[in-house]
Design an enzyme around this catalytic site. Structure first.
Site, short mmCIF file in Angstrom:
data_model
loop_
_atom_site.label_atom_id
_atom_site.label_comp_id
_atom_site.label_asym_id
_atom_site.label_seq_id
_atom_site.Cartn_x
_atom_site.Cartn_y
_atom_site.Cartn_z
N GLU A 177 6.01 -15.42 -6.38
CA GLU A 177 6.29 -14.15 -5.69
C GLU A 177 6.42 -14.32 -4.18
OE1 GLU A 177 3.27 -11.08 -6.13
OE2 GLU A 177 4.54 -9.59 -5.17
N LYS A 219 9.32 -13.40 -8.87
CA LYS A 219 8.98 -12.00 -8.57
C LYS A 219 9.38 -11.68 -7.14
CE LYS A 219 5.11 -8.72 -8.55
NZ LYS A 219 3.94 -8.25 -9.30
P1 13P Z 1 3.67 -3.43 -6.14
O1 13P Z 1 4.64 -3.19 -7.28
O2 13P Z 1 2.74 -2.27 -5.90
O3 13P Z 1 4.38 -3.91 -4.90
O4 13P Z 1 2.70 -4.59 -6.58
C1 13P Z 1 3.20 -5.67 -7.25
C2 13P Z 1 2.38 -6.86 -6.96
O5 13P Z 1 1.84 -7.47 -7.84
C3 13P Z 1 2.28 -7.30 -5.55
O6 13P Z 1 1.68 -8.56 -5.49
#
Ligand code: 13P
Length: 342
Positions: A177, A219
Site C-alpha cells: 500500500e 493497494k
Molecule cells: P481508508 O479506506 O479509510 O483509507 O483505509 C484503508 C486503509 O487500510 C488505510 O491503510
C-alpha cells in the site's frame, strides 16, 4: 504451504463481486473514530465494535477478507471463537496489518517513512500461526511544496518491497500500500504525476527484491483533485486518470488492485470504483479495501449502544453490497435511496 496457496489466496481476495474490509485501525486511529461518536475507546468497546462488523449476516457475499490489527487477531467473539477463526469459518480470509506506522523521515521535513522491518520475520511467523493468510503495509507520501522528494519515494518503496518479500517467504500474501495523500490544494494532474512516480518506484523495488507479482495485491490511492482544490475533477476524469496511471505502472501479472478510500465520501468511493469497472475488462481485478468508506454508516448507527447493533449491521451490509455492485460497474446513486429505505 504450496506455492499455489499464495496465488489462490490472492485470487480469492479479489473474487468477482467481493472486496476487503480494512478494520486494522491502530489503537490511536480507532480512538479518533470513536471520538466522532462520543465513545470511549477501551479493549471492550473495540472488541464489541469489531464483533458487530464480523458477525454481520450475509456480508461474506461481498467481503472476501478482513484486515485485522494486532490486538484484534488475539481477541475472541462472545462465544469464545477467535475472530480469525470466526471469519475463516464464514469463508472470509483473515489478514493483518504488520507495519508499525509512519514516522518522520530523517532530514526530510514534512515527509514520512513507515517503520516495522526489525523483527518482522518472527512476527509474520506468529501471525500465520494465529490464522492470518495475508498482510498489509502502508507507506505514506505527502504532496506539498517541493515534496514528495525522490529520497522519500525510494526509501518507502524499498521498505515496501522488503516487507513484501518477507511476507511471501512466510507464506502470506502481501498487500502493498503506497498511499499518496489527497490532502491539499493540488490539481488532479499533480496527483497523477506523483502517484505514477510512486507506483513506478514501488514496482522497480518489488522486481529487484524478487517479489512474485502473481502472489501479491496492490493497494493504491485513486488519482483525485486535492481535497481543498478549488476545482474538483469529475467521476469520469478520476476514473480515466486513475486507470491511465495503473495501465502505465502495474504489470498484468498482479492479480488485483484494491483501492483505499482515503477520506473520500462513501458514495464517491463507490462511484469511482464502479466507473473504473464499467470501463473494463482490465488486466487485473479492480476492487476495494476500504476502511472509512465501508464503516462510516455503521459506526454512526452504532454509537456504542448494544441496542443499535442490528441497525449498524444493516448499514454495514448495505455499504458492502453497493461496493459489490461497483465491482461489476453496476452501482448507481439511486441504489443509495433503496438502501436507506430498507
Ligand atoms: P481508508 O479506506 O479509510 O483509507 O483505509 C484503508 C486503509 O487500510 C488505510 O491503510
Amino acid at each position: 504451504m504450496s506455492h499455489h496457496e499464495l496465488r489462490d489466496t490472492a485470487e480469492a481476495l479479489v473474487a468477482p463481486g467481493k472486496g476487503i474490509l480494512a478494520a486494522d485501525e491502530s489503537t490511536g486511529t480507532i480512538e479518533k473514530r470513536f471520538r466522532s461518536i462520543d465513545l470511549e475507546s477501551t479493549e471492550e468497546s473495540r472488541k464489541a465494535y469489531r464483533d458487530l462488523l464480523f458477525t454481520t449476516d450475509g456480508v461474506e457475499e461481498f467481503i472476501s477478507g478482513v484486515i485485522l490489527y494486532d490486538e484484534t487477531i488475539r481477541q475472541s467473539s462472545g462465544d469464545g471463537t477467535r475472530f480469525a477463526e470466526l471469519l475463516a469459518g464464514r469463508g472470509i480470509v483473515p489478514g493483518i496489518k504488520v507495519d508499525k506506522g509512519a514516522k518522520q523521515l530523517a532530514l526530510a521535513p514534512g515527509e514520512k517513512i513507515t517503520e516495522g522491518l526489525d523483527g518482522l520475520r518472527e512476527r509474520l511467523a506468529e501471525y500465520r500461526e494465529l490464522g492470518a493468510r495475508f498482510t498489509k503495509w502502508r507507506a505514506v507520501i505527502t504532496i506539498g511544496e517541493r515534496i514528495p522528494s525522490e529520497y522519500c519515494i525510494w526509501t518507502n518503496a524499498h521498505a515496501l518491497a522488503r516487507y513484501a518479500a518477507l511476507s511471501q517467504e512466510a507464506g502470506l500474501v502481501p498487500i502493498v500500500e503506497p498511499e499518496v495523500l489527497m490532502d491539499g490544494e493540488h490539481t488532479i494532474e499533480t496527483a497523477y504525476r506523483v502517484t505514477s512516480r510512486v507506483q513506478n518506484a514501488v514496482f522497480t523495488e518489488l522486481h529487484d527484491q524478487r517479489v512474485e507479482l502473481e502472489d501479491m495485491l496492490l493497494k493504491p490511492n485513486m488519482v483525485l483533485s486535492g481535497y481543498d482544490a478549488a476545482e474538483q475533477a469529475s467521476v469520469d476524469e478520476v476514473a480515466e486518470q486513475t486507470l491511465r496511471c495503473l495501465y502505465r505502472n502495474v504489470p498484468a501479472a498482479v492479480p488485483g488492485i484494491v483501492f483505499l478510500s482515503g477520506g473520500q465520501s462513501d458514495e464517491l468511493a463507490t462511484e469511482h470504483l464502479s466507473a473504473m469497472n464499467a470501463r473494463g475488462p482490465h488486466p487485473w481485478q479492480l476492487s476495494f479495501s476500504y476502511g472509512r468508506a465501508l464503516q462510516a454508516p455503521a459506526l454512526k448507527a452504532w454509537r456504542g449502544d448494544t441496542g443499535n447493533r442490528e441497525t449498524a449491521q444493516r448499514a454495514f451490509y448495505h455499504r458492502a453490497k453497493l461496493n459489490g455492485a461497483a465491482r461489476y460497474g453496476e452501482y448507481t446513486r439511486e441504489m443509495e435511496d433503496v438502501a436507506a429505505a430498507a
